[in-house]
Scaffold this motif. Structure first.
Motif, mmCIF file in Angstrom:
data_model
loop_
_atom_site.group_PDB
_atom_site.id
_atom_site.type_symbol
_atom_site.label_atom_id
_atom_site.label_comp_id
_atom_site.label_asym_id
_atom_site.label_seq_id
_atom_site.Cartn_x
_atom_site.Cartn_y
_atom_site.Cartn_z
ATOM 1 N N VAL A 53 0.936 -1.301 -0.070
ATOM 2 C CA VAL A 53 -0.170 0.083 0.009
ATOM 3 C C VAL A 53 0.816 1.140 -0.137
ATOM 4 C CG1 VAL A 53 -1.933 -1.078 1.114
ATOM 5 C CG2 VAL A 53 -0.385 -0.030 2.707
ATOM 6 N N SER A 70 3.021 0.289 -4.694
ATOM 7 C CA SER A 70 1.859 0.686 -4.156
ATOM 8 C C SER A 70 0.772 0.510 -5.173
ATOM 9 C CB SER A 70 1.900 2.172 -3.788
ATOM 10 O OG SER A 70 0.579 2.578 -3.315
ATOM 11 N N GLY A 71 -0.327 -0.242 -4.408
ATOM 12 C CA GLY A 71 -1.486 -0.585 -5.459
ATOM 13 C C GLY A 71 -1.282 -2.082 -6.136
ATOM 14 N N PRO A 129 -1.555 -5.850 -10.447
ATOM 15 C CA PRO A 129 -2.408 -4.894 -9.800
ATOM 16 C C PRO A 129 -3.339 -5.572 -8.645
ATOM 17 C CG PRO A 129 -2.412 -4.315 -12.118
ATOM 18 C CD PRO A 129 -1.868 -5.507 -11.904
#
Length: 295
Positions: A53, A70-71, A129
């Motif tokens: 995150v 992140s993600g 993702p």
């Protein structure tokens, strides 16, 4: 609105140890909150999903590098040797991730309900993702950390829901192989469980093959196909990784650690330690302690 980052950052600040690891009362769930880049963390990973995150990391498996930030999510669907590096982290913006070990019993149950896997890539390590449904389920699960009275009632269905969305999403085909009744992955998992439990003892291949319900030759072939290692190499890495932990965390000497993990020869231990970690045990332990003090 409270986000995954908010909850994980707060929980990490309160509970992370010197290595940036924050355990939780939810079985198989932990956080990482790391404030400086670091590398060289060897492990034989269990099947798991890691949701990043904030920050970024690199995972190396079998000379292949996987970058995630992140993600994005890292999925590991077999007990394979990896080396992890935190590549982007700072005090102002720490590396923060959630790791959930996959529960193979839940996977098998859901596969029976959802049907067999579709054709797909069998690679045991992948980065994609993060699916929105997976992140949303994780957020609902983490809200329980502030409601301990609700944990015994709600954690099981929420963990099951998170597994469902992982199976239903882009990672689904790879994870569903773990749930095939009496499939190769499940059979090898039984042998891996025995190796993890008794890594410090002599374990003949015949006993491991019996645990997997295979002939020794068939077992050896499928074990390497699943884990990328031979059974002996797998056991050796388990021993060396545990010895490294004993020296760094408990101050054990090289000889004490060697005998504790099942070695009968300290020179052999020193040679094999150097091959895996790149430096002799005493020098490696000293470097790890210096890094810990600097952090």
């Amino acid at each position: 609105m409270t986000t995954l980052l908010d909850i994980m950052d707060r929980h990490g600040r309160l509970h992370a140890d010197a290595n940036g690891i924050a355990t939780t009362p939810i079985p198989g769930l932990m956080f990482f909150r790391v404030t400086t880049p670091r590398g060289g963390a060897h492990a034989i990973a269990r099947p798991l999903v890691c949701l990043v995150v904030q920050g970024a990391k690199q995972v190396t498996m079998d000379a292949r590098d996987f970058q995630l930030g992140s993600g994005e999510s890292l999925l590991i669907t077999a007990d394979v040797p990896i080396v992890s590096q935190i590549t982007r982290a700072s005090h102002a913006s720490p590396y923060i991730s959630l790791v959930l070990e996959l529960d193979l019993a839940i996977v098998a149950e859901l596969v029976r309900e959802m049907g067999p896997a579709l054709a797909g890539d069998a690679d045991p390590v992948r980065v994609d993702p993060t699916d929105g449904e997976v992140a949303a389920a994780a957020l609902r699960l983490l809200h329980l950390l502030d409601r301990p009275a609700a944990l015994p009632v709600l954690q099981a269905p929420l963990i099951r829901e998170m597994h469902y969305w992982l199976l239903a999403g882009r990672h689904g085909a790879a994870i569903r192989r773990l749930g095939w009744p009496d499939g190769h992955a499940q059979r090898i998992a039984r042998a891996v469980a025995l190796l993890r439990a008794e890594f410090d003892k002599p374990l003949p291949v015949s006993r491991l093959a019996e645990a997997a319900g295979m002939s020794p030759s068939t077992f050896h072939q499928h074990f390497r196909a699943v884990t990328s290692l031979s059974p002996l190499q797998f056991q050796k890495q388990l021993r060396l990784i545990e010895a490294r932990r004993l020296m760094a965390a408990q101050g054990a000497s090289a000889s004490t650690a060697a005998f504790a993990v099942g070695y009968e020869s300290v020179p052999q231990f020193t040679r094999e330690y150097g091959r895996l970690f790149g430096v002799p045990p005493v020098r490696d332990t000293r470097a790890q302690r210096e890094k810990a003090r600097a952090a």
